[in-house]
Design a protein around this motif. Structure first.
Motif, PDB file in Angstrom:
ATOM      1  N   ASN A   2      19.127 -19.744  65.727  1.00 37.71           N
ATOM      2  CA  ASN A   2      19.786 -18.520  65.318  1.00 37.71           C
ATOM      3  C   ASN A   2      21.069 -18.264  66.100  1.00 37.71           C
ATOM      4  O   ASN A   2      21.821 -17.355  65.770  1.00 37.71           O
ATOM      5  N   PRO A  34      20.625 -23.337  60.350  1.00 35.98           N
ATOM      6  CA  PRO A  34      19.578 -23.009  59.364  1.00 35.98           C
ATOM      7  C   PRO A  34      19.956 -23.326  57.919  1.00 35.98           C
ATOM      8  O   PRO A  34      19.076 -23.592  57.087  1.00 35.98           O
ATOM      9  N   ASP A  35      21.259 -23.303  57.589  1.00 37.07           N
ATOM     10  CA  ASP A  35      21.666 -23.579  56.204  1.00 37.07           C
ATOM     11  C   ASP A  35      21.790 -25.076  55.906  1.00 37.07           C
ATOM     12  O   ASP A  35      22.175 -25.461  54.804  1.00 37.07           O
ATOM     13  N   GLN A  92      16.890 -31.374  64.386  1.00 35.70           N
ATOM     14  CA  GLN A  92      17.818 -30.257  64.537  1.00 35.70           C
ATOM     15  C   GLN A  92      18.980 -30.592  65.469  1.00 35.70           C
ATOM     16  O   GLN A  92      19.893 -29.792  65.627  1.00 35.70           O
ATOM     17  N   SER A 179      15.360 -29.949  68.718  1.00 35.12           N
ATOM     18  CA  SER A 179      16.302 -29.012  69.327  1.00 35.12           C
ATOM     19  C   SER A 179      17.279 -29.799  70.191  1.00 35.12           C
ATOM     20  O   SER A 179      16.982 -30.937  70.598  1.00 35.12           O
TER      21      SER A 179
END
Length: 209
Positions: A2, A34-35, A92, A179
């Motif tokens: 975020n 996130p997109d 990610q 991450s």
């Protein structure tokens, strides 16, 4: 994620630069949003002196979504990051560095795979077997990087890699993770293993790889 991952990528790049893994403008780091788009280091940027404006945001199809100015180009290895994100939904972050040890051990490979020593450090990749038998996928280097990305897609579509890392011969190592922080750890673990393999060869330890 975020929050903006770029400060984390800047800190990681500075650390890897100090270790000699991202000398000059070599290597590239990215983190997915996130997109589905991702921030990636721009081409030709010194990795020890990155700032927020040294990143480009890329759509999953490779379209440039944000760039500080029209003359700033995405990393030459952007297509490899695209391939990793398209193959692994939980990826990610994707880190790619050019260390001396990575290039040396690429010559220890048995064909298109590098047998890894059963070191305790493999637990850093979530490998909890006793004396695990693992081999890291090795890919041929091509001047046209999209050819490398195509090879990665083809091979990993057919067979998933045993751990989140791959080696490009005479080029460098790439890791991906859930991450940026985990990718950072993976990279340090794999580089430790590479250093061990080179040192073991130098002192004549059998089964160094």
């Amino acid at each position: 994620m975020n929050t903006d991952p770029r400060p984390t990528l800047i800190a990681a790049a500075g650390h890897f630069y100090q270790l000699g893994w991202m000398v000059g403008t070599a290597g590239n780091l990215s983190a997915r949003l996130p997109d589905g788009s991702f921030w990636i280091t721009a081409s030709g940027r010194n990795k020890g002196q990155l700032g927020i404006s040294d990143f480009i945001r890329i759509a999953p199809d490779g379209t440039v979504l944000e760039q500080p100015s029209p003359d700033v180009r995405p990393s030459a290895e952007t297509s490899i990051h695209q391939a990793i994100y398209s193959l692994f939904s939980d990826a990610q972050a994707c880190y790619h560095v050019h260390s001396i040890e990575a290039n040396l051990v690429s010559h220890f490979a048995d064909g298109d795979a590098l047998p890894l020593p059963p070191l305790e450090m493999l637990k850093g990749f979530g490998v909890w077997e006793e004396n695990p038998i693992l081999a890291m996928p090795v890919f041929a280097n091509h001047l046209e990087v999209p050819r490398i990305a195509s090879d990665i897609r083809e091979r990993f579509h057919a067979e998933s890699p045993p751990l989140n890392a791959l080696l490009i011969r005479n080029h460098g190592v790439t890791v991906w993770a859930s991450s940026p922080e985990v990718a950072h750890n993976y990279l340090e673990v794999v580089e430790y293993i590479f250093r061990y393999m080179v040192a073991a060869r130098n002192v004549g330890i059998e089964n160094a790889s």
